[in-house]
Scaffold this active site. Structure first.
Site, short mmCIF file in Angstrom:
data_model
loop_
_atom_site.label_atom_id
_atom_site.label_comp_id
_atom_site.label_asym_id
_atom_site.label_seq_id
_atom_site.Cartn_x
_atom_site.Cartn_y
_atom_site.Cartn_z
CG LEU A 4 -2.14 0.83 1.28
CD1 LEU A 4 -3.04 0.60 0.07
CD2 LEU A 4 -2.93 0.58 2.55
CG ASP A 5 1.24 3.48 -3.59
OD1 ASP A 5 2.08 2.59 -3.79
OD2 ASP A 5 0.41 3.86 -4.44
CG LEU A 6 5.15 7.14 2.25
CD1 LEU A 6 5.62 6.22 3.36
CD2 LEU A 6 6.32 7.96 1.72
CG ASP A 7 0.78 8.73 -1.83
OD1 ASP A 7 0.78 7.50 -2.01
OD2 ASP A 7 0.86 9.55 -2.76
CB SER A 8 -2.47 4.52 -0.13
OG SER A 8 -2.34 5.02 -1.45
#
Length: 182
Positions: free
Chosen positions: A45-49
């Site tokens: 899961l992306d850093l900004d998600s």
């Protein structure tokens, strides 16, 4: 018996237990949140998600969750820029052409803004630009796929929360908290 942990990953936290970045600054990782030996993330899961991240000590289960060939649906609650209309949702349902090819058709629907925890930092609010919320379910996992799909239809993602993976859901798990699936 294998272990499965459902974790509500906060915004800005890496999906790994150590930061191998050479950028010089240390970024938050899973270590302060999950002190369970031998479990590893099943997917990313992306850093900004934000949202649901599954961790397990079972390699086969990890592969079944993360590998797109098993077509396990992943459902996201997505705040997008603009007032999304039926035509844009229809594009998502048909598949969207990205630089790395066509996506599989997604399940997409406009939803009322969900009651979520506040994000830190908050999403930038602009009086002159409307926003909408959609539920988007995909069965593949390309790099930053949801963000690229919404951008391709003219509605960039403002906030992205993974709510469900298969039958596992984030319901009742606060940001930074986890529970073991029994």
């Amino acid at each position: 018996m294998s272990r499965l942990i459902l974790f509500n990953k906060p915004y800005g936290v890496l999906c790994q237990f150590t930061d191998r970045s050479t950028a010089g600054s240390v970024r938050p990782t899973l270590s302060p949140y999950i002190d369970v030996p031998g479990v590893y993330p099943a997917g990313r899961l992306d850093l900004d998600s934000e949202g649901l991240l599954l961790l397990t000590d079972d390699g086969r289960l990890q592969a079944r969750i993360a590998d797109p060939k098993f077509k396990l649906p992943k459902t996201y609650l997505v705040q997008v820029e603009g007032d999304i209309q039926d035509a844009a949702l229809a594009q998502l349902r048909q598949g969207v052409l990205l630089k790395d090819g066509m996506t599989r058709p997604a399940e997409a629907a406009r939803i009322v803004p969900p009651e979520l925890w506040p994000r830190d930092p908050p999403v930038r609010f602009r009086k002159s630009v409307a926003d909408s919320w959609i539920s988007l379910s995909i069965r593949e996992g390309r790099n930053r796929q949801v963000r690229r799909m919404t951008a391709a239809i003219g509605h960039p993602t403002l906030r992205l929360v993974r709510w469900r993976i298969g039958d596992w859901t984030l319901d009742g798990i606060a940001p930074g908290a986890w529970r073991e699936d029994r």
